[in-house]
Design an enzyme around this catalytic site. Structure first.
Site, PDB file in Angstrom:
ATOM      1  N   PHE A   1      35.419 -22.472  29.747  1.00 12.23           N
ATOM      2  CA  PHE A   1      35.275 -21.637  30.950  1.00 12.23           C
ATOM      3  C   PHE A   1      34.633 -22.413  32.103  1.00 12.23           C
ATOM      4  O   PHE A   1      35.105 -22.385  33.232  1.00 12.23           O
ATOM      5  CB  PHE A   1      34.403 -20.414  30.641  1.00 12.23           C
ATOM      6  CG  PHE A   1      35.154 -19.323  29.952  1.00 12.23           C
ATOM      7  CD1 PHE A   1      36.003 -18.507  30.661  1.00 12.23           C
ATOM      8  CD2 PHE A   1      35.007 -19.108  28.592  1.00 12.23           C
ATOM      9  CE1 PHE A   1      36.714 -17.494  30.040  1.00 12.23           C
ATOM     10  CE2 PHE A   1      35.706 -18.097  27.956  1.00 12.23           C
ATOM     11  CZ  PHE A   1      36.561 -17.284  28.681  1.00 12.23           C
TER      12      PHE A   1
ATOM     13  N   GLU B   1      32.145  -6.132  17.632  1.00  6.26           N
ATOM     14  CA  GLU B   1      33.592  -6.128  17.871  1.00  6.26           C
ATOM     15  C   GLU B   1      34.361  -6.413  16.583  1.00  6.26           C
ATOM     16  O   GLU B   1      35.369  -5.774  16.288  1.00  6.26           O
ATOM     17  CB  GLU B   1      33.933  -7.140  18.974  1.00  6.26           C
ATOM     18  CG  GLU B   1      33.423  -6.640  20.312  1.00  6.26           C
ATOM     19  CD  GLU B   1      33.514  -7.624  21.474  1.00  6.26           C
ATOM     20  OE1 GLU B   1      33.142  -7.237  22.581  1.00  6.26           O
ATOM     21  OE2 GLU B   1      33.942  -8.771  21.273  1.00  6.26           O
TER      22      GLU B   1
HETATM   23  C1  LIG Z   1      33.797 -14.637  19.726  1.00  7.07           C
HETATM   24  C2  LIG Z   1      33.218 -14.765  21.107  1.00  7.07           C
HETATM   25  C3  LIG Z   1      33.311 -13.700  21.993  1.00  7.07           C
HETATM   26  C4  LIG Z   1      32.762 -13.813  23.282  1.00  7.07           C
HETATM   27  N1  LIG Z   1      32.885 -12.745  24.128  1.00  7.07           N
HETATM   28  C5  LIG Z   1      32.424 -12.850  25.399  1.00  7.07           C
HETATM   29  C6  LIG Z   1      32.583 -11.787  26.335  1.00  7.07           C
HETATM   30  O1  LIG Z   1      33.142 -10.734  26.009  1.00  7.07           O
HETATM   31  N2  LIG Z   1      32.103 -11.971  27.598  1.00  7.07           N
HETATM   32  C7  LIG Z   1      31.499 -13.124  27.986  1.00  7.07           C
HETATM   33  O2  LIG Z   1      31.093 -13.251  29.150  1.00  7.07           O
HETATM   34  N3  LIG Z   1      31.307 -14.153  27.114  1.00  7.07           N
HETATM   35  C8  LIG Z   1      31.760 -14.038  25.842  1.00  7.07           C
HETATM   36  N4  LIG Z   1      31.580 -15.077  24.962  1.00  7.07           N
HETATM   37  C9  LIG Z   1      30.826 -16.263  25.385  1.00  7.07           C
HETATM   38  C10 LIG Z   1      31.698 -17.218  26.178  1.00  7.07           C
HETATM   39  O3  LIG Z   1      32.891 -17.489  25.497  1.00  7.07           O
HETATM   40  C11 LIG Z   1      30.894 -18.492  26.427  1.00  7.07           C
HETATM   41  O4  LIG Z   1      29.717 -18.156  27.109  1.00  7.07           O
HETATM   42  C12 LIG Z   1      31.728 -19.465  27.262  1.00  7.07           C
HETATM   43  O5  LIG Z   1      32.845 -19.889  26.528  1.00  7.07           O
HETATM   44  C13 LIG Z   1      30.878 -20.664  27.669  1.00  7.07           C
HETATM   45  O6  LIG Z   1      31.670 -21.524  28.432  1.00  7.07           O
HETATM   46  P1  LIG Z   1      31.437 -23.103  28.349  1.00  7.07           P
HETATM   47  O7  LIG Z   1      32.347 -23.693  29.377  1.00  7.07           O
HETATM   48  O8  LIG Z   1      30.003 -23.402  28.416  1.00  7.07           O
HETATM   49  O9  LIG Z   1      31.912 -23.511  26.889  1.00  7.07           O
HETATM   50  P2  LIG Z   1      33.307 -23.264  26.166  1.00  7.07           P
HETATM   51  O10 LIG Z   1      34.139 -22.277  26.877  1.00  7.07           O
HETATM   52  O11 LIG Z   1      32.970 -23.020  24.737  1.00  7.07           O
HETATM   53  O12 LIG Z   1      34.037 -24.676  26.311  1.00  7.07           O
HETATM   54  C14 LIG Z   1      33.564 -25.837  25.711  1.00  7.07           C
HETATM   55  C15 LIG Z   1      34.706 -26.838  25.633  1.00  7.07           C
HETATM   56  O13 LIG Z   1      34.169 -28.104  25.284  1.00  7.07           O
HETATM   57  C16 LIG Z   1      35.005 -28.718  24.323  1.00  7.07           C
HETATM   58  N5  LIG Z   1      34.160 -29.667  23.574  1.00  7.07           N
HETATM   59  C17 LIG Z   1      33.082 -29.381  22.817  1.00  7.07           C
HETATM   60  N6  LIG Z   1      32.548 -30.512  22.323  1.00  7.07           N
HETATM   61  C18 LIG Z   1      33.305 -31.526  22.789  1.00  7.07           C
HETATM   62  C19 LIG Z   1      33.255 -32.954  22.627  1.00  7.07           C
HETATM   63  N7  LIG Z   1      32.323 -33.547  21.899  1.00  7.07           N
HETATM   64  N8  LIG Z   1      34.211 -33.703  23.234  1.00  7.07           N
HETATM   65  C20 LIG Z   1      35.180 -33.117  23.979  1.00  7.07           C
HETATM   66  N9  LIG Z   1      35.268 -31.774  24.168  1.00  7.07           N
HETATM   67  C21 LIG Z   1      34.341 -31.013  23.591  1.00  7.07           C
HETATM   68  C22 LIG Z   1      35.529 -27.575  23.494  1.00  7.07           C
HETATM   69  O14 LIG Z   1      36.741 -27.914  22.838  1.00  7.07           O
HETATM   70  C23 LIG Z   1      35.725 -26.478  24.553  1.00  7.07           C
HETATM   71  O15 LIG Z   1      37.012 -26.492  25.097  1.00  7.07           O
HETATM   72  C24 LIG Z   1      32.116 -15.003  23.662  1.00  7.07           C
HETATM   73  C25 LIG Z   1      32.017 -16.078  22.771  1.00  7.07           C
HETATM   74  C26 LIG Z   1      32.571 -15.959  21.499  1.00  7.07           C
HETATM   75  C27 LIG Z   1      32.480 -17.120  20.545  1.00  7.07           C
END
Ligand SMILES: Cc1cc2nc3c(=O)[nH]c(=O)nc-3n(C[C@H](O)[C@H](O)[C@H](O)COP(=O)(O)OP(=O)(O)OC[C@H]3O[C@@H](n4cnc5c(N)ncnc54)[C@H](O)[C@@H]3O)c2cc1C
Length: 408
Positions: free
Chosen positions: A10, A167
């Site tokens: 995200f 959920e």
């Molecule tokens: C089951 C579930 C339900 C959820 N429901 C909600 C909801 O209803 N509403 C809401 O607001 N939030 C929700 N969340 C939380 C939300 O998904 C997270 O807060 C959000 O995804 C965080 O975004 P981010 O960009 O920090 O990480 P992420 O979206 O997790 O992205 C991280 C990315 O980094 C990549 N990555 C990780 N390590 C490495 C590495 N070493 N090298 C290369 N790439 C790497 C991964 O492949 C991934 O694509 C939910 C989470 C889960 C697990």
């Protein structure tokens, strides 16, 4: 400038998009070749949607931005002395500005061996594994002639009473009650047990108590047993121990502890208990000008509180950082401070009820469910996914069917 974004979730995606067609050269590195809409993973885990409905190739997202390229690789470390990102295939990628957005993962509170029995819900593989375990348990129960074993196999224990646990418990209860009902000859899926175990006083600790109580009632109406103030103390392939009570179970789902991915270690940083990276108001990593972190891996304080690990936090941070860097001329330049605007927190219970907390305003029931559905469809990455998911939901709403029930 050469800007490297690690993580196409995200936060990383929003940041790179905001840098689209800017004068900078942007490289997005992710270990997967797709962006995953995690909020709907529980529907993949319970056979309502297929993984492709909620995942989009990262390459496709950036097709129209000539200055953005994508690499599928797992980052292993960062060499801050030479400003290179090092991936597990031994390649090195130079950067002037580095953005870390690798998200979080589940933690088993020091019981890492529990992971083999209790599947968490974070990746497509996790969701598929839960679906396989759930459906296989029902198939095995149908073949068994031992009523106790049938009872065990059709019992699911969900650990953790946060949004994911709620959920999952709701969706699993509906799977037995409505979807599988009438399809078996030796078992009655509608009498399958779903137990939701939560160590705290109540479910959904981050929501107002009234909404959490409503969610609890709705789950109970679906037949979910809710065990509060109780803790899982042991676990094996055939069940769990909750305090002193042994609970034989066919499927165990983990939705309890969350911790940051190890990006902080790449920088040799001291972190809090959850492994999150301390950042300044402009999202730069404390002590590392030119390196930024956003989303679930950051410990960002606003009004004396840490921001929660939510998609909307990650997205807003990503967009803010991307827009700030767009006009930046040199690495390490001070950017505008980030401020989070809460657009409301939500959780869904089955296919009729949801809760919304907008701060001063709250909402629950069918109307909240409709709003939840509209918001989630809208947030999906493109029009194709929106159309596909809306159609499938409409069909499921009418028929109660869950079409994705293959056991690979
Ligand atoms: C089951 C579930 C339900 C959820 N429901 C909600 C909801 O209803 N509403 C809401 O607001 N939030 C929700 N969340 C939380 C939300 O998904 C997270 O807060 C959000 O995804 C965080 O975004 P981010 O960009 O920090 O990480 P992420 O979206 O997790 O992205 C991280 C990315 O980094 C990549 N990555 C990780 N390590 C490495 C590495 N070493 N090298 C290369 N790439 C790497 C991964 O492949 C991934 O694509 C939910 C989470 C889960 C697990």
């Amino acid at each position: 400038m050469r800007i490297v974004v690690v993580g196409g979730g995200f936060g990383g995606l929003a940041c790179a998009k905001a840098l689209g067609n800017s004068p900078h050269q942007v490289l997005v590195i992710d270990k997967k070749n797709f962006n995953l809409f995690q909020p709907l993973l529980y529907q993949v885990a319970t056979g309502a949607l297929s993984p492709a409905d909620i995942a989009e190739p990262i390459r496709r997202v950036f097709k129209k931005y000539r200055n953005i390229s994508t690499v599928m690789a797992e980052v292993e470390r960062v060499d801050t002395a030479t400003s290179h990102v090092v991936t597990s295939d031994g390649r090195q990628y130079p950067y002037d500005v580095l953005i870390l957005a690798t998200g979080s993962r589940y933690s088993y509170f020091g019981h890492d061996d529990w992971a083999q029995h209790a599947t968490s819900l974070k990746t497509v593989e996790d969701a598929r594994l839960i679906r396989t375990r759930l459906l296989t348990a029902f198939e095995r129960a149908e073949k068994s002639t031992d009523p106790e074993e049938q009872r065990r196999l059709t019992t699911t224990v969900v650990i953790g009473g946060g949004p994911t646990g709620v959920e999952m418990a709701g969706a699993i209860a509906e799977l037995g009650r409505w979807t599988l009902e009438g399809e078996f000859r030796n078992i009655n899926p509608s009498s399958a047990r779903v137990i939701l175990v939560e160590g705290g006083q109540r479910l959904l600790g981050q929501f107002p108590e009234k909404l959490a109580l409503y969610a609890q009632r709705e789950l109970e109406n679906l037949g979910v047993e809710i065990w509060l103030k109780r803790r899982v103390t042991e676990m094996d392939a055939s069940g769990v121990r909750v305090d002193d009570e042994r609970v034989p179970a066919g499927t165990i789902v983990w939705g309890a502890g969350v911790t940051a991915t190890p990006a902080a270690q790449w920088l040799g940083l001291e972190t809090d208990r959850t492994g999150r990276i301390p950042v300044e108001a402009d999202l730069s990593v404390v002590g590392f000008p030119g390196i930024y972190a956003l989303g679930d891996i950051t410990a960002f304080t606003q009004d004396d509180k840490f921001l929660p690990g939510l998609a909307q936090v990650a997205k807003q941070q990503g967009r803010h950082l991307g827009e700030g860097l767009r006009s930046a001329t040199e690495p390490g330049q001070k950017l505008a401070p980030f401020r989070y605007h809460d657009r409301g927190n939500t959780a869904v219970i089955g296919r009729h009820a949801a809760i919304f907390d907008f701060g001063r305003h709250r909402m629950k029931g069918r109307l909240a469910w409709l709003l939840w559905a509209i918001v989630h469809v809208y947030l999906l990455v493109n029009a194709e996914k929106r159309a596909l998911v809306s159609l499938q939901w409409l069909w499921r709403y009418i028929t109660k069917a869950r079409g994705v029930r293959l056991i690979p």
